[in-house]
Each structure stands twice: as structure tokens, then as C-alpha cells.
Write an enzyme that holds these catalytic residues in place. Structure first.
Site, PDB file in Angstrom:
ATOM      1  N   ASP A 166       0.823  -1.220   0.000  1.00  0.00           N
ATOM      2  CA  ASP A 166       0.000   0.000   0.000  1.00  0.00           C
ATOM      3  C   ASP A 166       0.853   1.264   0.000  1.00  0.00           C
ATOM      4  OD1 ASP A 166      -1.986  -1.848   0.198  1.00  0.00           O
ATOM      5  OD2 ASP A 166      -2.630  -1.318   2.210  1.00  0.00           O
ATOM      6  N   ASP A 187      -0.066  -4.440  -3.867  1.00  0.00           N
ATOM      7  CA  ASP A 187      -1.074  -3.375  -4.022  1.00  0.00           C
ATOM      8  C   ASP A 187      -0.462  -2.003  -3.782  1.00  0.00           C
ATOM      9  OD1 ASP A 187      -2.724  -5.576  -4.262  1.00  0.00           O
ATOM     10  OD2 ASP A 187      -3.632  -5.361  -2.289  1.00  0.00           O
TER      11      ASP A 187
END
Length: 333
Positions: A166, A187
Site C-alpha cells: 500500500d 497493491d
């Protein structure tokens, strides 16, 4: 974890940034204010947060915060009532804002932005939380954002973003990234921003996952009328381990790689539907005129889209996709 994050973040948006969307910055040709941050004490402040705290609430004058070279170990937040800030370092190699927090994604970011009309240049944003995890199967890795964007009219030039999971929470609003460096494994560009990444370098450091593939994007567009999407125009993808170009965080996820240079770290399938297997028809993942050893389409997922020239123009032209009101030109250099 991310479902609870979305609800928590939306509440935070209401409380912290509701006034920012009504703010209008004075024209860039008008007088502006400059604040210098220098760890050695040669500026007005020694930390970035001190400089931000000095900006008045409901600010409407473009305020330049010049950050002298150094590693600024601090957690920074710009509230929604302080728009019109330009944050400028010397270069992303010697001007660094870093912190080491992780685990709770909506609280871990090194730099959190709630105010619209923000611009950053020549700064590296880093979250060091996962640097101390044991490299192996990656099971100890936690969400640890380097930068969290929850607002509109935000641009970055020659900036860097480094973490593992992230890295860049590109959550909401229109954003422009020019010649930036983004590093991570899982991600590491995620959210539902409406964003163009122009000439950026994407570095997949998935060796930390012990051979398992990672994911560059987890884009969260949630309806056919949602304007969100990540457009990578003339970017490059490199790395030290296998990586998917993206996986679907929401059912209408939209990501396009246009004229990108893809190294052989890109997995042959290219994309992952994640929890939307069997519902891929609503997902828009596309590649156009890409080059490099990672562009072999023979094993790509069959549901990848082929966009028309007009569809590509609507997404890759910044003036159409994110700059309809000319906000990019209104931001000062």
C-alpha cells in the site's frame, strides 16, 4: 481490513476536508508566501509539520514550503482547511520525509493529505515499517503507506514513494504524477483515484514475498459511472520478482498501461480478477502499444479489454480525463 478502512476514511473526509472543496487559491501570479524548512536551523522551521501548522486555516494564498536536503523523520498531515500548498525539496535523492508505521492502513501513512490544491516536487516519501520484517514468505508484511491522498487537484513532479504494501494510497480525487518513482510489492498503488501517471518508474520489489507474485495496482472503481481509474502513460515497470499489473479491488476496477515499457517481471497472465472471478466483464484492464519483454500477450487473461482510439484518448489525454477545469495550469511552478 480494507472495508473498515473505507468507512473510517470516509468519516475522516467529512470531518477533516469538508471545507477544502470550497477553497479557491489565488491566481499564481499574485503574491505568494514562502516558508523554509531546514534541519540545521537556517530556516523558519526545522520540521515539515511545523511549517504546515503555521499555514492559516482556510488558506487561499499559494504557500511554498521549501524543504532543504535532509532526512526528516516525522509523520506529516495536512488537514482539509489548509489548501494551496506547494511542497518543494532539492531532489528525491536527498530530501526525504520518512516514518515507520504500519498495520492500520488509514493511520499508517508517513504523509497524509486531506487538503485540495496541493503540489509536491523533488521529495521522497518513505514508510520504513516493513524494512524490519523478516524476508521469507512475506507473512509479516503489513499495510504501510508512504503517502495517502484523499482529495482533489493534487500533483507530483519528480517525487518518490517507497514502501512494501500500500505504498501509495491514491484514494480519491484527480491526481497527476509526472516523472515519479514508485516502489513496492503488494497493491502498492491502490484506491479509487482518478489519476494519470506520466513517465513514471514503477519498481516491483517482490523478492520480499519469497517467490510469490505481487500486484502493482488495486484500483477501486465501483460503478460504470465512476470516473476513477489509473492511467499509466509512457511509464516503465521493473523489479526483482514477479508482479501482476493489477488486481480488482472493486468490481469496475480500471487500469490502463499506454506505451509503457514492461520488463520480464510482469507475469504472463498480466492481471488478476481477485474476488471478482466470473464477473470480469465489468473490469477495464488494458495495454496499448507497450514494449519490452513483458508484453507477450499469448498468455494474458482473455478478459483484458481492447480499447478504441477514442476510448484511449478520453483516458490518456490529461485535459479530458483529469484537467477539465484547467487546475493543473493554475498551480504555480
Amino acid at each position: 481490513m480494507r472495508c473498515s478502512f473505507l468507512s473510517t476514511l470516509l468519516l475522516a473526509l467529512l470531518s477533516l476536508s469538508k471545507s477544502s472543496f470550497s477553497q479557491v487559491c489565488e491566481d499564481q501570479t499574485q503574491d505568494s508566501k514562502t516558508i523554509v524548512v531546514d534541519q540545521s536551523g537556517q530556516g523558519q522551521f526545522t520540521t515539515v509539520q511545523q511549517a504546515i501548522d503555521s499555514v492559516p486555516a482556510e488558506n487561499s494564498i499559494w504557500t511554498h514550503i521549501l524543504v532543504k536536503p535532509g532526512i526528516y523523520k516525522e509523520k506529516v498531515m495536512i488537514p482539509g482547511n489548509k489548501p494551496c500548498i506547494v511542497l518543494v525539496g532539492n531532489s528525491a535523492s536527498d530530501t526525504v520525509i520518512e516514518w515507520g508505521d504500519g498495520g492500520i492502513v488509514n493511520q499508517s501513512a508517513t504523509f497524509t493529505l486531506y487538503a485540495e490544491n496541493f503540489k509536491a516536487r523533488n521529495i521522497l516519501f518513505k514508510n520504513t515499517y516493513n524494512e524490519m520484517t523478516q524476508r521469507g514468505d512475506g507473512s509479516s508484511i503489513k499495510p504501510a503507506s508512504a503517502f495517502q491522498i484523499t482529495t482533489d487537484k493534487v500533483s507530483f513532479y519528480q517525487c518518490g514513494f517507497i514502501s512494501v504494501q500500500d505504498t501509495l494510497t491514491d484514494f480519491q480525487g484527480r491526481h497527476y504524477f509526472d516523472s515519479c518513482y514508485i516502489e513496492g510489492a503488494v497493491d502498492f498503488i491502490w484506491g479509487n483515484g482518478q489519476s494519470i501517471y506520466k513517465g513514471c518508474k514503477i519498481n516491483a520489489t517482490t523478492d520480499i514475498l519469497g517467490g510469490s507474485p505481487g500486484y502493482i495496482t488495486a484500483q477501486g472503481r465501483d460503478s460504470a459511472t465512476d470516473n476513477g481509474g489509473y492511467i499509466f502513460d509512457q511509464c516503465s515497470v521493473v523489479g526483482n520478482g514477479p508482479i501482476y499489473l493489477g488486481r480488482a479491488y472493486r468490481q469496475y476496477s480500471r487500469v490502463v498501461f499506454n506505451k509503457a515499457d514492461l520488463s520480464n517481471v510482469v507475469v504472463p497472465e498480466g492481471w488478476d480478477p481477485w474476488k471478482y472471478a466470473g464477473q470480469e466483464g465489468t473490469i477495464t484492464y488494458a495495454e496499448n502499444q507497450c514494449t519490452g519483454p513483458g508484453v507477450d500477450m499469448s498468455k494474458r487473461v482473455e478478459w483484458e479489454k481492447t480499447l478504441s482510439d477514442e476510448e484511449l484518448r478520453q483516458l490518456t489525454d490529461a485535459n479530458i480525463f483529469i484537467n477539465q477545469d484547467g487546475w493543473l495550469q493554475k498551480q504555480p511552478f
